[in-house]
Design a protein around this motif. Structure first.
Motif, PDB file in Angstrom:
ATOM      1  N   ARG A 444       3.126   7.532  25.388  1.00  0.00           N
ATOM      2  CA  ARG A 444       2.260   8.248  25.828  1.00  0.00           C
ATOM      3  C   ARG A 444       1.019   8.421  25.351  1.00  0.00           C
ATOM      4  O   ARG A 444      -0.405   8.191  26.437  1.00  0.00           O
ATOM      5  N   MET A 468       3.558   3.033  33.756  1.00  0.00           N
ATOM      6  CA  MET A 468       4.204   3.099  33.464  1.00  0.00           C
ATOM      7  C   MET A 468       4.128   4.603  32.460  1.00  0.00           C
ATOM      8  O   MET A 468       4.760   5.394  32.393  1.00  0.00           O
ATOM      9  N   ILE A 471       5.930   7.328  34.339  1.00  0.00           N
ATOM     10  CA  ILE A 471       7.641   7.236  33.837  1.00  0.00           C
ATOM     11  C   ILE A 471       7.348   7.795  33.038  1.00  0.00           C
ATOM     12  O   ILE A 471       7.844   9.143  32.444  1.00  0.00           O
ATOM     13  N   LEU A 472       6.125   7.612  31.776  1.00  0.00           N
ATOM     14  CA  LEU A 472       7.167   8.394  30.662  1.00  0.00           C
ATOM     15  C   LEU A 472       6.661   9.907  30.597  1.00  0.00           C
ATOM     16  O   LEU A 472       6.859  10.769  30.132  1.00  0.00           O
ATOM     17  N   ASP A 484      14.925   5.484  34.437  1.00  0.00           N
ATOM     18  CA  ASP A 484      13.217   4.833  34.055  1.00  0.00           C
ATOM     19  C   ASP A 484      13.258   3.731  32.366  1.00  0.00           C
ATOM     20  O   ASP A 484      12.311   3.163  32.403  1.00  0.00           O
ATOM     21  N   LEU A 488      10.983   1.077  32.304  1.00  0.00           N
ATOM     22  CA  LEU A 488       9.735   0.549  31.196  1.00  0.00           C
ATOM     23  C   LEU A 488      10.005  -0.644  30.590  1.00  0.00           C
ATOM     24  O   LEU A 488       8.926  -0.565  30.080  1.00  0.00           O
ATOM     25  N   GLY A 492       6.748  -3.423  31.153  1.00  0.00           N
ATOM     26  CA  GLY A 492       6.578  -3.490  29.844  1.00  0.00           C
ATOM     27  C   GLY A 492       6.293  -4.857  29.729  1.00  0.00           C
ATOM     28  O   GLY A 492       5.814  -5.708  29.244  1.00  0.00           O
ATOM     29  N   PRO A 508       1.590  -2.716  26.929  1.00  0.00           N
ATOM     30  CA  PRO A 508       3.072  -2.312  26.053  1.00  0.00           C
ATOM     31  C   PRO A 508       3.519  -2.194  24.978  1.00  0.00           C
ATOM     32  O   PRO A 508       4.755  -1.448  25.406  1.00  0.00           O
ATOM     33  N   VAL A 511       5.160   1.725  23.697  1.00  0.00           N
ATOM     34  CA  VAL A 511       6.183   1.651  24.308  1.00  0.00           C
ATOM     35  C   VAL A 511       7.290   0.811  24.532  1.00  0.00           C
ATOM     36  O   VAL A 511       8.577   1.416  23.956  1.00  0.00           O
ATOM     37  N   TYR A 522      14.290   9.086  23.377  1.00  0.00           N
ATOM     38  CA  TYR A 522      14.111   8.956  24.882  1.00  0.00           C
ATOM     39  C   TYR A 522      15.349   9.846  25.383  1.00  0.00           C
ATOM     40  O   TYR A 522      14.821  10.081  26.765  1.00  0.00           O
TER      41      TYR A 522
END
Length: 533
Positions: A444, A468, A471-472, A484, A488, A492, A508, A511, A522
């Motif tokens: 993030r 993105m 969502i994070l 999610d 991502l 990405g 991206p 991530v 996650y």
């Protein structure tokens, strides 16, 4: 008469820790004891650039015997002057201690022992504001040799044979880039030094410009001769005031000594150099955005081709090299391409400078041969993880790079090896993280940076990075759902494939690499969210 020369680190890190006050106190104590030219000891105070081990600053080195004093306080100075300079006795309790042993020689401290300094060869050793100190270390001899003995094509061939690749991130062969610009049609050509270093935690280029600006000036003149350019620009961010100051002083000194301007070394070749200060937009590190900024336009990238080597600044053939790339040019000319190509790996030649930051005992600038392992950098040079915690991951290449987990501690750091694990060497930022770090939060942090720095020109980067990041943040706030993670990854990969420039194409990476190696973190956050809701 014996000569004692004191080197005071004047890099940004040491200055912020009080190096200026340390220097003033040295001068005060030296004057108090009348240690002048009329006495047995002559003492010279030199402001140097960054010496390297930032976590040990403020730093002073007694140059004649390489005695190293770190973590200096103003109250320590009187003892060093009275005992070391006047009586010749090393002040042992002020020396750096490693494994219970006091280390006297700067070259023998853990941080320096395994380094091989080529790009950093002069930083911390010379006063950047005194051209004569650069000249004493063979400064401007490579330029003289090139103008007197080599044709432009021979210079390019030497750089090609060295295997030098761009140190700004892409790793493109430097000699090939020069060759394209040399062959390009056009009476007016340009050389640009990209000093718009914007990666969080990176300060390699800044330190070279602060501590050894003449090496960049000399390299740019050589590059200009090789491609047929008589004008150069150094594009440096305004957040580097000391680098800008020292660079401008060096340019004036080079002009006054005949190394810049008309008919250099009595030849037919002329070259002029200007500094252009940027406002600090990360995207201006991308070459076409940088060109637009120099031209007075908004710093936004443009599509390629055409490439700058054919149509760059004001539509003319242009070579853009970053600071570290240029810092290798003079040693290659002086010592030969065979010497340089003997260092490193088969496809990644020479050394690489890393700004090692984060959860390590010793932070600072590290220059090692390409192919050195991550373990050697972290544990042999940087002293291991702070507070003896466990190593978790390294973020390499800044926000454009990726995460390397602990199972790859013995990974060789070179362009090919790092790419295989889903990261890039980048410009050389290396942030080390211990076992307590949340890798979702790390992702993030870097994505938040690139989303904020997006120029907004193309939709994938402008909208995709924001989505993105949303969502994070949702996952970190305990509102995530299993789908999610698929979103991502899909977002990405789409952004990587469709963005206009390198910023969007690599945004991206943090991530995607943390999803690859730390997916369970996650999933744990999502599972906790599902249990609560």
């Amino acid at each position: 008469m014996a000569k004692k020369e004191i080197l005071i680190c004047a890099g940004t890190a040491c200055l912020s820790a009080g190096a200026e006050e340390i220097k003033d106190r040295f001068e005060e104590e030296i004057k108090k004891l009348n240690l002048t030219e009329d006495y047995e000891i002559k003492t010279v105070i030199s402001n140097t650039g960054c010496i390297g081990p930032c976590s040990l600053g403020p730093i002073a080195i007694i140059k004649d015997d390489s005695t190293f004093y770190g973590h200096l306080k103003t109250e320590n100075v009187e003892r060093i002057v009275r005992e070391h300079l006047l009586q010749g006795k090393i002040v042992e309790d002020l020396l750096t201690e490693e494994n219970g042993e006091k280390i006297e020689d700067f070259k023998e401290i853990r941080f320096m022992k395994k380094q091989k300094r080529i790009a950093l060869r002069n930083t911390g050793i010379i006063d950047p504001n005194k051209i004569e100190e650069y000249i004493e270390r063979d400064g401007y001899q490579a330029l003289k040799s090139v103008l007197n003995n080599l044709t432009p094509l021979e210079v390019i061939e030497e750089i090609k044979n060295s295997g030098l690749r761009g140190r700004g991130g892409a790793g493109f062969p430097t000699g090939m880039k020069w060759s394209f610009a040399h062959q390009a049609e056009g009476e007016q050509k340009y050389i640009i030094c990209n000093a718009d270093e914007g990666d969080p935690g990176a300060f390699m280029d800044r330190s070279i410009l602060e501590g050894d600006p003449h090496s960049i000036i000399e390299a740019m003149i050589i590059a200009g001769y090789a491609i047929g350019a008589e004008q150069g620009y150094v594009y440096v961010r305004a957040e580097y005031p000391l680098a800008v100051k020292n660079l401008k002083i060096a340019i004036r000194a080079a002009e006054n000594n005949g190394y810049l301007g008309s008919n250099i070394y009595g030849s037919d070749f002329s070259f002029n150099l200007e500094v252009r200060v940027g406002a600090g937009a990360f995207v201006c590190g991308e070459e076409t955005a940088l060109i637009a900024s120099i031209e007075g336009k908004r710093g936004q990238p443009s599509t390629k081709p055409p490439y700058p080597a054919n149509s760059g600044l004001w539509g003319k053939p242009t070579v853009i090299n970053n600071v570290e790339t240029l810092a290798n040019i003079v040693p290659i000319i002086n010592q030969g391409s065979d010497w340089f190509s003997s260092i490193g790996t088969e496809k990644s030649k020479g050394t690489k400078v890393f700004a090692v930051a984060g959860d390590v005992k010793n932070t600072g600038l590290v220059e090692v041969p390409m192919g050195t392992t991550l373990r050697e950098i972290i544990f042999d040079i940087a002293g291991g993880i702070a507070e003896d915690k466990g190593f978790k991951a390294a973020q390499i290449g800044g926000p454009s790079g990726g995460t390397i987990p602990k199972e790859y501690l013995d990974l060789q750091i070179d362009y090919e090896s790092v790419k295989k694990v889903g990261a890039i060497v980048g410009s050389g930022g290396l942030v080390i993280m211990d076992e307590d770090n949340s890798m979702v939060d790390v992702a993030r942090f870097f994505l938040e940076f690139t989303e904020d720095e997006s120029c907004g020109k193309c939709t994938p980067c402008r909208v995709g990075t924001k989505r993105m990041l949303d969502i994070l943040e949702k996952i970190l706030e305990g509102k995530g759902r299993r789908q999610d993670l698929d979103k991502l990854e899909k977002l990405g990969n789409t952004i990587k494939e469709t963005s206009l420039c390198g910023l969007g194409q690599t945004a991206p990476n943090p991530v995607l690499s943390t999803l690859k190696y730390f997916r369970e973190e996650y999933e744990t956050l999502i599972k906790q969210a599902e249990e609560v809701n």
